[in-house]
Design a protein around this motif. Structure first.
Motif, PDB file in Angstrom:
ATOM      1  N   UNK A 138       0.863  -0.984   0.179  1.00 47.89           N
ATOM      2  CA  UNK A 138      -0.001   0.065   0.064  1.00 47.89           C
ATOM      3  C   UNK A 138       0.900   1.295  -0.104  1.00 47.89           C
ATOM      4  N   UNK A 139       2.128   0.931   0.581  1.00 44.00           N
ATOM      5  CA  UNK A 139       2.811   2.314   0.485  1.00 44.00           C
ATOM      6  C   UNK A 139       3.479   2.596  -1.044  1.00 44.00           C
ATOM      7  N   UNK A 140       3.172   1.508  -1.836  1.00 45.66           N
ATOM      8  CA  UNK A 140       3.490   1.892  -3.584  1.00 45.66           C
ATOM      9  C   UNK A 140       2.499   3.013  -4.103  1.00 45.66           C
ATOM     10  N   UNK A 141       1.482   3.020  -3.472  1.00 45.02           N
ATOM     11  CA  UNK A 141       0.426   4.391  -3.835  1.00 45.02           C
ATOM     12  C   UNK A 141       0.260   5.098  -2.796  1.00 45.02           C
ATOM     13  N   UNK A 142       1.390   5.233  -1.757  1.00 46.74           N
ATOM     14  CA  UNK A 142       1.442   6.261  -0.809  1.00 46.74           C
ATOM     15  C   UNK A 142       0.338   6.294   0.236  1.00 46.74           C
ATOM     16  N   UNK A 143      -0.165   5.043   0.358  1.00 45.59           N
ATOM     17  CA  UNK A 143      -0.953   4.807   1.575  1.00 45.59           C
ATOM     18  C   UNK A 143      -0.480   3.902   2.711  1.00 45.59           C
ATOM     19  N   UNK A 144      -0.792   4.793   3.965  1.00 48.79           N
ATOM     20  CA  UNK A 144      -0.451   3.976   5.218  1.00 48.79           C
ATOM     21  C   UNK A 144      -1.413   3.259   5.842  1.00 48.79           C
ATOM     22  N   UNK A 145      -1.510   1.841   5.853  1.00 45.02           N
ATOM     23  CA  UNK A 145      -2.552   1.119   6.327  1.00 45.02           C
ATOM     24  C   UNK A 145      -2.171   0.712   7.774  1.00 45.02           C
ATOM     25  N   UNK A 146      -3.344   0.403   8.631  1.00 44.75           N
ATOM     26  CA  UNK A 146      -3.222   0.092  10.211  1.00 44.75           C
ATOM     27  C   UNK A 146      -3.005  -1.439  10.450  1.00 44.75           C
ATOM     28  N   UNK A 147      -2.281  -1.710  10.987  1.00 42.05           N
ATOM     29  CA  UNK A 147      -1.721  -3.079  11.494  1.00 42.05           C
ATOM     30  C   UNK A 147      -1.939  -3.451  12.964  1.00 42.05           C
ATOM     31  N   UNK A 148      -1.923  -4.381  13.397  1.00 38.39           N
ATOM     32  CA  UNK A 148      -2.624  -5.668  12.965  1.00 38.39           C
ATOM     33  C   UNK A 148      -3.947  -5.525  12.395  1.00 38.39           C
ATOM     34  N   UNK A 149      -4.253  -6.352  11.437  1.00 37.61           N
ATOM     35  CA  UNK A 149      -5.760  -6.643  10.991  1.00 37.61           C
ATOM     36  C   UNK A 149      -6.783  -7.259  11.921  1.00 37.61           C
ATOM     37  N   UNK A 150      -7.777  -6.851  12.126  1.00 38.99           N
ATOM     38  CA  UNK A 150      -8.723  -7.583  13.018  1.00 38.99           C
ATOM     39  C   UNK A 150      -8.612  -9.000  12.551  1.00 38.99           C
ATOM     40  N   UNK A 151      -8.838  -9.936  13.551  1.00 37.65           N
ATOM     41  CA  UNK A 151      -9.147 -11.352  13.175  1.00 37.65           C
ATOM     42  C   UNK A 151     -10.545 -11.680  13.713  1.00 37.65           C
ATOM     43  N   UNK A 152     -11.396 -12.441  12.797  1.00 31.70           N
ATOM     44  CA  UNK A 152     -12.553 -12.626  12.925  1.00 31.70           C
ATOM     45  C   UNK A 152     -12.945 -14.182  12.637  1.00 31.70           C
ATOM     46  N   UNK A 153     -13.246 -15.116  13.503  1.00 30.53           N
ATOM     47  CA  UNK A 153     -13.670 -16.298  13.418  1.00 30.53           C
ATOM     48  C   UNK A 153     -14.780 -16.283  12.277  1.00 30.53           C
ATOM     49  N   UNK A 154     -14.696 -17.521  11.374  1.00 28.25           N
ATOM     50  CA  UNK A 154     -15.692 -17.560  10.340  1.00 28.25           C
ATOM     51  C   UNK A 154     -17.162 -17.480  10.830  1.00 28.25           C
ATOM     52  N   UNK A 155     -17.367 -18.331  11.985  1.00 31.06           N
ATOM     53  CA  UNK A 155     -18.754 -18.323  12.351  1.00 31.06           C
ATOM     54  C   UNK A 155     -19.257 -16.852  12.781  1.00 31.06           C
ATOM     55  N   UNK A 156     -18.461 -15.905  13.265  1.00 27.94           N
ATOM     56  CA  UNK A 156     -18.716 -14.466  13.618  1.00 27.94           C
ATOM     57  C   UNK A 156     -19.048 -13.695  12.315  1.00 27.94           C
ATOM     58  N   UNK A 157     -18.168 -13.902  11.175  1.00 31.57           N
ATOM     59  CA  UNK A 157     -18.328 -13.360  10.193  1.00 31.57           C
ATOM     60  C   UNK A 157     -19.799 -13.476   9.371  1.00 31.57           C
ATOM     61  N   UNK A 158     -20.070 -14.862   9.516  1.00 33.44           N
ATOM     62  CA  UNK A 158     -21.300 -15.195   8.982  1.00 33.44           C
ATOM     63  C   UNK A 158     -22.512 -14.497   9.941  1.00 33.44           C
TER      64      UNK A 158
END
Ligand code: ASP
Length: 591
Positions: free
Chosen positions: A266-286
């Motif tokens: 993402x820095x290639x396009x000059x964007x700073x992204x936030x890490x860590x990414x949230x972790x979500x169990x499959x069951x919660x996503x559904x």
């Protein structure tokens, strides 16, 4: 007639010249982008990969002027001349070279060009078929050129990152054996072995795992994969993966490896992204988003409303809850402006998606409360429902009931379509998530057997192993997907490194010992020679670059893509072959 290049040597690209260069003698080599013939004045824009520079002809040099007047769009030219500053009224602030121009001293027409079927300079929309047929012209357009430059920068950043982390880029065969990724193989007949076929890799899955057995420790490859599927909008028969495998990895090891590479990308396009990414169990996503690739840009999580309705006066929902079904809903904020017919439209849309009914309740901008079940619930209960679900003034609560997965999926679809309509899925906003703990298996009702949700080499959770023989459908896998803005941009797993567990999983999948031996015997053998625990992931490069470029189709970031009908418009592949080739391959075409 094409003139020779001779000694003409580029001094600057067409994107390079600035006021500091005024007075310099330069040579530009490129294409005629635009011609502006104002009678006594002739301007040519010359274009190469780096940009466009205005070139002007001296009206007193008649021979040069008349040669210049024969130029047409897309002719290839060599220009030598002197850089001068443009007069203030002719400065073009839209291009980086816009403060200067080159006064031509010498013009070489290196090649002429037929009139192109569409203009390269004016990026007006052109039918995709025509663009793909003349891809060489399409790729000259700045948009496509920028996309390919971006793709190159992204792949360079990826290679730099993995190199710094001690990964080796190792090539794996294109001519190989079928890999069970779940799609149809492209097959290549063997001339030397009549009746036998290679399969093009659906992924280098076996090879990368075997490289771990071989002690390579950290493997990466930016590689082509081939899947002969009916093409959906964002699929190509051949696509590019950033394929990764690592010895001694846990899921967290892979997350900690991939998050920084996403940051570099993402820095290639000059964007700073936030890490860590949230972790979500499959069951919660559904449950919360009705999808295993939730778009987290727009909020609006789906809520479980069973407790609210368990004792409510609304009999239909009470009975559904009592029968083990579900009642779920989500709030659309700022829906105060929705007209009554728009709300009815949403109900119709839900029916078209297969819902038996959709219930709504809303709080208008002035706080007035209405609901499609106002009578059944009563004013006070509807008010409490809106309070409990967090629907403020302007909030619209949409509720579906029935079987849990079905209700969530339906609400998930509605959520996305309303978010799209209300402009909540903002382009240029990036919401990542790791979806984890996928089910290991899913039941294939047609084949009446379990199939792997990821692939058969995916490790179950250690804590779930004791249910292997009892309730295989409940096993969670050490599998994960990387999701960005509702698209799956990567997926992988920790693998089974123990051949006896691998055999058990094959038998759960109804793959007999003989079949396993025939299809993956070499792999099962390899597992028996000291296989380290290992895991990996594959990132979808085409999709990542498309998202970065703001393109909705991956075809816009692939130099030579296939159409939706799996055809290469430019070369006309696939095509018939001659009888001799068929004979050599021991093939016969049935008419
Ligand atoms: N081979 C898998 C795929 O192509 C990815 C992985 O498990 O690493 O989807």
């Amino acid at each position: 007639m094409a003139e020779r290049l001779g000694e003409l040597t580029r001094t600057h690209t067409c994107g390079a010249l600035r006021p500091d260069d005024v007075g310099a003698d330069v040579v530009l080599l490129g294409w005629v982008h635009r011609v502006r013939d104002l009678g006594g004045l002739l301007f040519i824009d010359v274009r190469d990969r780096e940009g466009v520079t205005q070139v002007v002809f001296d009206k007193d040099d008649e021979a040069l002027m008349s040669k210049g007047k024969r130029l047409r769009s897309e002719f290839v030219v060599g220009i030598s001349g002197q850089v001068r500053r443009r007069s203030p009224d002719t400065v073009n602030a839209k291009i980086p070279t816009g403060e200067v121009e080159v006064l031509v001293r010498q013009l070489a027409v290196l090649n002429e060009a037929r009139t192109p079927p569409f203009s390269v300079a004016d990026e007006t929309p052109v039918a995709e078929e025509v663009r793909l047929k003349h891809r060489y012209l399409d790729l000259r357009r700045p948009r496509m050129m920028n996309n390919l430059v971006l793709r190159h920068r992204v792949t360079s950043a990826i290679r730099r990152y993995f190199d710094a982390q001690g990964f080796l880029e190792i090539e794996t065969p294109i001519l190989g054996k079928s890999t069970p990724e779940g799609a149809r193989d492209y097959l290549v007949p063997s001339r030397v072995h009549p009746g036998e076929f290679f399969a093009l890799p659906q992924s280098p899955q076996f090879f990368k795992q075997i490289l771990m057995v071989a002690g390579m420790d950290r493997y990466v490859q930016i590689c082509k994969c081939f899947r002969d599927e009916d093409l959906r909008a964002d699929r190509q028969p051949e696509f590019t993966q950033v394929d990764v495998e690592m010895a001694f990895a846990r899921p967290e090891t892979i997350f900690n490896l991939i998050e920084p590479v996403m940051r570099d990308i993402f820095r290639v396009v000059g964007r700073e992204i936030e890490t860590p990414f949230p972790r979500m169990p499959y069951a919660e996503a559904i449950a919360k988003y009705g999808s295993d690739k939730p778009d987290l840009r727009c909020g609006m999580p789906i809520q479980d409303l069973r407790e609210f309705f368990r004792e409510s006066p609304f009999r239909v929902f009470r009975e559904i809850v009592a029968g083990g079904g579900t009642v779920r809903g989500f709030v659309v904020p700022n829906a105060g402006g929705y007209s009554r017919s728009e709300v009815d439209g949403i109900v119709d849309q839900a029916k078209a998606l297969g819902a038996t009914g959709l219930i709504w309740a809303r709080r208008a901008d002035d706080g007035t409360i209405t609901s499609s079940i106002m009578k059944a619930l009563g004013d006070e209960t509807v008010r409490r429902l809106l309070d409990e679900t967090g629907a403020a003034n302007g909030g619209l609560l949409l509720i579906a009931a029935g079987e849990p997965d079905g209700a969530s999926k339906l609400l998930g679809q509605l959520r996305l379509s309303l978010a799209r309509k209300d402009g909540l899925l903002v382009n240029g906003e990036y919401a990542f998530a790791w979806v984890v703990d996928f089910p290991l298996l899913e039941w294939d009702a047609d084949e009446k057997r379990y199939v792997s949700m990821h692939h058969p080499f995916t490790s179950p959770h250690d804590e779930d192993l004791d249910r292997l023989g009892i309730d295989p459908g409940s096993l969670r896998a050490k599998a994960y997907d990387l999701v960005l803005n509702g698209s799956e941009i990567g997926g992988g797993s920790i693998r089974i490194h123990d051949s006896s567990l691998q055999r058990k999983i094959f038998s759960l999948l109804n793959i007999s010992d003989e079949e396993a031996k025939l299809r993956f015997g070499f792999f099962l053998d390899a597992l028996e020679y000291g296989t380290p625990p290992h895991g990996g992931i594959a990132l979808g490069l085409d999709r990542i670059v498309a998202i970065l470029a703001g393109e909705s189709s991956i075809r816009e970031v692939i130099a030579f893509p296939k159409t939706a009908a799996a055809v290469d418009q430019m070369t006309d592949a696939p095509s018939t072959v001659d009888a001799r080739q068929l004979r050599e391959l021991h093939l016969q075409i049935r008419q």
